[in-house]
Design a protein around this motif. Structure first.
Motif, mmCIF file in Angstrom:
data_model
loop_
_atom_site.group_PDB
_atom_site.id
_atom_site.type_symbol
_atom_site.label_atom_id
_atom_site.label_comp_id
_atom_site.label_asym_id
_atom_site.label_seq_id
_atom_site.Cartn_x
_atom_site.Cartn_y
_atom_site.Cartn_z
ATOM 1 N N GLN A 34 0.683 -1.180 -0.067
ATOM 2 C CA GLN A 34 0.167 -0.069 -0.027
ATOM 3 C C GLN A 34 0.902 1.266 0.010
ATOM 4 O OE1 GLN A 34 -3.280 0.092 -0.297
ATOM 5 N NE2 GLN A 34 -3.157 2.090 -0.279
ATOM 6 N N ILE A 35 2.093 1.265 0.747
ATOM 7 C CA ILE A 35 2.946 2.278 0.883
ATOM 8 C C ILE A 35 3.458 2.537 -0.602
ATOM 9 C CG2 ILE A 35 5.213 3.152 1.604
ATOM 10 C CD1 ILE A 35 4.403 1.889 4.483
ATOM 11 N N ARG A 36 4.044 1.668 -1.105
ATOM 12 C CA ARG A 36 4.326 1.602 -2.548
ATOM 13 C C ARG A 36 3.471 2.275 -3.760
ATOM 14 N NH1 ARG A 36 4.355 -0.773 -7.067
ATOM 15 N NH2 ARG A 36 2.864 -2.378 -6.571
ATOM 16 N N LEU A 37 2.047 1.765 -3.452
ATOM 17 C CA LEU A 37 1.117 2.130 -4.215
ATOM 18 C C LEU A 37 0.895 3.711 -3.860
ATOM 19 C CD1 LEU A 37 -1.368 -0.866 -4.219
ATOM 20 C CD2 LEU A 37 0.237 0.009 -6.115
ATOM 21 N N ASN A 38 0.869 4.216 -2.644
ATOM 22 C CA ASN A 38 0.741 5.462 -2.402
ATOM 23 C C ASN A 38 1.832 6.429 -2.824
ATOM 24 O OD1 ASN A 38 -1.738 4.946 -1.168
ATOM 25 N ND2 ASN A 38 -0.876 4.847 0.782
ATOM 26 N N GLU A 39 2.937 5.914 -2.746
ATOM 27 C CA GLU A 39 4.231 6.648 -3.151
ATOM 28 C C GLU A 39 4.256 6.959 -4.876
ATOM 29 O OE1 GLU A 39 7.546 4.550 -1.689
ATOM 30 O OE2 GLU A 39 7.600 5.575 0.167
ATOM 31 N N GLU A 40 3.765 5.997 -5.415
ATOM 32 C CA GLU A 40 3.564 5.917 -7.057
ATOM 33 C C GLU A 40 2.492 7.187 -7.192
ATOM 34 O OE1 GLU A 40 2.770 1.951 -8.605
ATOM 35 O OE2 GLU A 40 4.735 1.426 -8.142
ATOM 36 N N GLU A 41 1.387 6.815 -6.470
ATOM 37 C CA GLU A 41 0.356 7.844 -6.878
ATOM 38 C C GLU A 41 0.668 9.401 -6.462
ATOM 39 O OE1 GLU A 41 -4.336 8.861 -5.252
ATOM 40 O OE2 GLU A 41 -3.290 7.080 -4.783
ATOM 41 N N LEU A 42 1.392 9.584 -5.524
ATOM 42 C CA LEU A 42 1.925 10.747 -5.003
ATOM 43 C C LEU A 42 2.984 11.445 -6.172
ATOM 44 C CD1 LEU A 42 2.101 13.038 -2.850
ATOM 45 C CD2 LEU A 42 3.917 11.652 -1.618
ATOM 46 N N SER A 43 3.885 10.386 -6.544
ATOM 47 C CA SER A 43 4.791 11.199 -7.548
ATOM 48 C C SER A 43 4.154 11.412 -8.957
ATOM 49 C CB SER A 43 5.718 9.727 -7.925
ATOM 50 O OG SER A 43 6.688 9.999 -8.906
ATOM 51 N N ALA A 44 3.058 10.609 -9.502
ATOM 52 C CA ALA A 44 2.195 10.886 -10.384
ATOM 53 C C ALA A 44 1.374 12.227 -10.245
ATOM 54 C CB ALA A 44 1.053 9.976 -10.859
ATOM 55 N N GLN A 45 0.918 12.429 -9.044
ATOM 56 C CA GLN A 45 0.348 13.945 -8.731
ATOM 57 C C GLN A 45 1.184 14.911 -8.572
ATOM 58 O OE1 GLN A 45 -1.765 12.832 -4.885
ATOM 59 N NE2 GLN A 45 -3.612 11.825 -6.100
ATOM 60 N N ASN A 46 2.499 14.775 -7.977
ATOM 61 C CA ASN A 46 3.568 15.687 -8.265
ATOM 62 C C ASN A 46 3.882 16.061 -9.618
ATOM 63 O OD1 ASN A 46 3.626 16.173 -5.353
ATOM 64 N ND2 ASN A 46 5.177 14.906 -5.003
ATOM 65 N N ASP A 47 4.021 15.116 -10.380
ATOM 66 C CA ASP A 47 4.359 15.527 -11.922
ATOM 67 C C ASP A 47 3.300 16.381 -12.447
ATOM 68 O OD1 ASP A 47 6.509 14.045 -11.644
ATOM 69 O OD2 ASP A 47 6.060 12.228 -12.388
ATOM 70 N N ALA A 48 2.157 15.808 -12.055
ATOM 71 C CA ALA A 48 0.762 16.519 -12.707
ATOM 72 C C ALA A 48 0.760 18.059 -12.196
ATOM 73 C CB ALA A 48 -0.656 15.674 -12.377
ATOM 74 N N ILE A 49 1.228 18.127 -10.935
ATOM 75 C CA ILE A 49 1.228 19.493 -10.405
ATOM 76 C C ILE A 49 1.944 20.440 -10.945
ATOM 77 C CG2 ILE A 49 1.843 20.759 -8.296
ATOM 78 C CD1 ILE A 49 0.118 18.597 -6.497
ATOM 79 N N ALA A 50 3.409 19.726 -11.283
ATOM 80 C CA ALA A 50 4.480 20.377 -11.850
ATOM 81 C C ALA A 50 3.968 20.864 -13.370
ATOM 82 C CB ALA A 50 5.733 19.730 -11.875
#
Length: 102
Positions: A34-50
């Motif tokens: 679950q942590i790994r999936l959350n980190e992937e999702e967070l990374s994708a969201q950070n990319d989208a924000i950028a």
């Protein structure tokens, strides 16, 4: 006879501990996934924000360069941002030239 009962109780408690350990280890695996999936999702969201932040800056710049009405504060902020951006580009160009010369 009391010794055998005492040993049996210890064995029972030990088996209970082993079952609890296996349960906790299983939960640990699930939580790590679950942590790994959350980190992937967070990374994708950070990319989208950028990406969206960059698009917003470009939209602001395009709006200001097309003669959109602005007040004094917006104009000063735009000039400051443009100077910063131009200076960043110049620094990057200087680094590229230095790399080419080496």
């Amino acid at each position: 006879m009391a010794l055998e009962q005492y040993i049996q109780r210890i064995e029972d408690k030990l088996q209970l501990l082993v079952r609890k350990l296996q349960q906790v280890q299983g939960e640990n695996v699930l939580l790590r996934e679950q942590i790994r999936l959350n980190e992937e999702e967070l990374s994708a969201q950070n990319d989208a924000i950028a990406t969206l932040s960059n698009k917003l800056q470009m939209t602001k710049i395009a709006g200001n360069t097309q003669g959109a009405p602005s007040n004094k504060e917006d104009d000063d902020e735009f000039k400051k941002e443009m100077r910063t951006r131009i200076n960043d580009y110049i620094r990057e160009i200087d680094r590229c030239i230095a790399l080419l010369n080496s």
